[in-house]
Design a protein around this motif. Structure first.
Motif, PDB file in Angstrom:
ATOM      1  N   GLN A   1     -10.206  -2.323   8.111  1.00 46.98           N
ATOM      2  CA  GLN A   1      -9.852  -2.911   6.822  1.00 46.98           C
ATOM      3  C   GLN A   1     -10.745  -4.103   6.526  1.00 46.98           C
ATOM      4  O   GLN A   1     -10.636  -5.146   7.164  1.00 46.98           O
TER       5      GLN A   1
ATOM      6  N   PHE B   1       0.834  -1.191   0.000  1.00 43.51           N
ATOM      7  CA  PHE B   1       0.000   0.000   0.000  1.00 43.51           C
ATOM      8  C   PHE B   1       0.875   1.249   0.000  1.00 43.51           C
ATOM      9  O   PHE B   1       1.861   1.313   0.732  1.00 43.51           O
TER      10      PHE B   1
ATOM     11  N   GLY C   1      -3.787   4.252  -0.312  1.00 44.95           N
ATOM     12  CA  GLY C   1      -4.187   4.019  -1.692  1.00 44.95           C
ATOM     13  C   GLY C   1      -4.603   2.566  -1.873  1.00 44.95           C
ATOM     14  O   GLY C   1      -4.655   1.788  -0.926  1.00 44.95           O
TER      15      GLY C   1
ATOM     16  N   ASP D   1      -8.464  -1.541   1.220  1.00 46.64           N
ATOM     17  CA  ASP D   1      -7.381  -0.781   1.849  1.00 46.64           C
ATOM     18  C   ASP D   1      -7.862  -0.290   3.215  1.00 46.64           C
ATOM     19  O   ASP D   1      -9.065  -0.153   3.443  1.00 46.64           O
ATOM     20  N   PRO D   2      -6.945  -0.044   4.129  1.00 47.67           N
ATOM     21  CA  PRO D   2      -7.339   0.443   5.461  1.00 47.67           C
ATOM     22  C   PRO D   2      -8.045   1.799   5.360  1.00 47.67           C
ATOM     23  O   PRO D   2      -7.567   2.696   4.677  1.00 47.67           O
ATOM     24  N   GLN D   3      -9.164   1.914   6.059  1.00 50.07           N
ATOM     25  CA  GLN D   3      -9.930   3.157   6.076  1.00 50.07           C
ATOM     26  C   GLN D   3      -9.797   3.799   7.451  1.00 50.07           C
ATOM     27  O   GLN D   3     -10.042   3.156   8.472  1.00 50.07           O
TER      28      GLN D   3
END
Lengths: 112, 117
Positions: free
Chosen positions: B37, A89, A103, B42-44
């Motif tokens: 996640q 990432f 991203g 993707d991790p939020q």
């Protein structure tokens, strides 16, 4: 970061080859960028970072390139090894007290 | 070196139940961040705290709340759990001193895998 759904893009490389993982960011105000590696069931691990006043930074076997004009970040891994297999990432932030925005992750698969 | 500690490692709950996730930052780190996640996502960013005060807020549902305590550990409280809350929840930490010196990277824990059945 913008989700790509349940299936992350995958990059498959031969062991020993170089890998290039690309990332686009959207915020032109971002001034700090990081690459993280995430193995299955684990938290993101820091790989390398770069500030917006630089366009290239090298670490051990890894290089990060930043193109602010097109808001593009790339991670180059030299002599890719099986242990490099993971999801990668990019993340960016707009200031020292701002959150990191991730991203889209890219899965790197290393073929023996 | 000490890392970010999260507990529990795994948690299984039923719909409408509550859950509490804990995070112990790296010693001398004063800022904690929570990320969610989902599978293949993707991790939020959810929320962050600095010196016990909320410093930023992301896409955290109203059913969730969090706080940071005087010893800098943080807890994420989740109520009325829904199936869609099933995810890996990460805590990360950093220090204002490091950030001021230009080191803005976050250190992540191993996460809590929450499964809502």
């Amino acid at each position: 970061g913008e989700s790509v759904g349940l299936h992350l893009p995958t990059l498959s490389v031969q062991e020993g080859d170089n890998s290039i993982i690309n990332c686009a960011y959207s915020n032109s105000a971002s001034d700090y960028f990081i690459w993280y590696k995430q193995e299955s069931g684990k938290g993101p691990q820091f790989i390398i970072d770069i500030r917006s006043n630089m366009d290239k930074r090298q670490g051990q076997r890894v290089t990060v390139l930043l193109n602010k004009t097109v808001k593009h970040l790339s991670l180059q891994i030299a002599a890719t090894q099986p242990g490099d297999s993971a999801v990668y990432f990019c993340a960016d932030t707009t200031g020292a007290n701002s959150k990191l925005t991730f991203g889209k992750g890219i899965t790197l698969s290393v073929r023996p | 070196a000490a890392g970010v500690i999260q507990s529990p490692r795994h948690l299984i709950k039923e719909k409408r139940e509550t859950a509490t996730l804990k995070c112990y930052p790296i010693p001398r780190h004063d800022t904690v961040y929570w990320y969610q996640q989902g599978p293949g996502q993707d991790p939020q960013f959810l929320i962050s705290f600095y010196e016990k005060m909320q410093s930023d807020k992301g896409s955290i549902p109203d059913r969730f709340s969090a706080q940071q305590f005087s010893d800098y550990h943080s807890e994420l409280n989740m109520s009325s759990l829904e199936l869609g809350d099933s995810a890996l929840y990460f805590c990360a930490s950093s220090s204002v001193r490091d950030r001021t010196l230009g080191n803005e990277k976050l250190f992540f824990g191993s996460g809590t895998q929450l499964s809502v059945l």
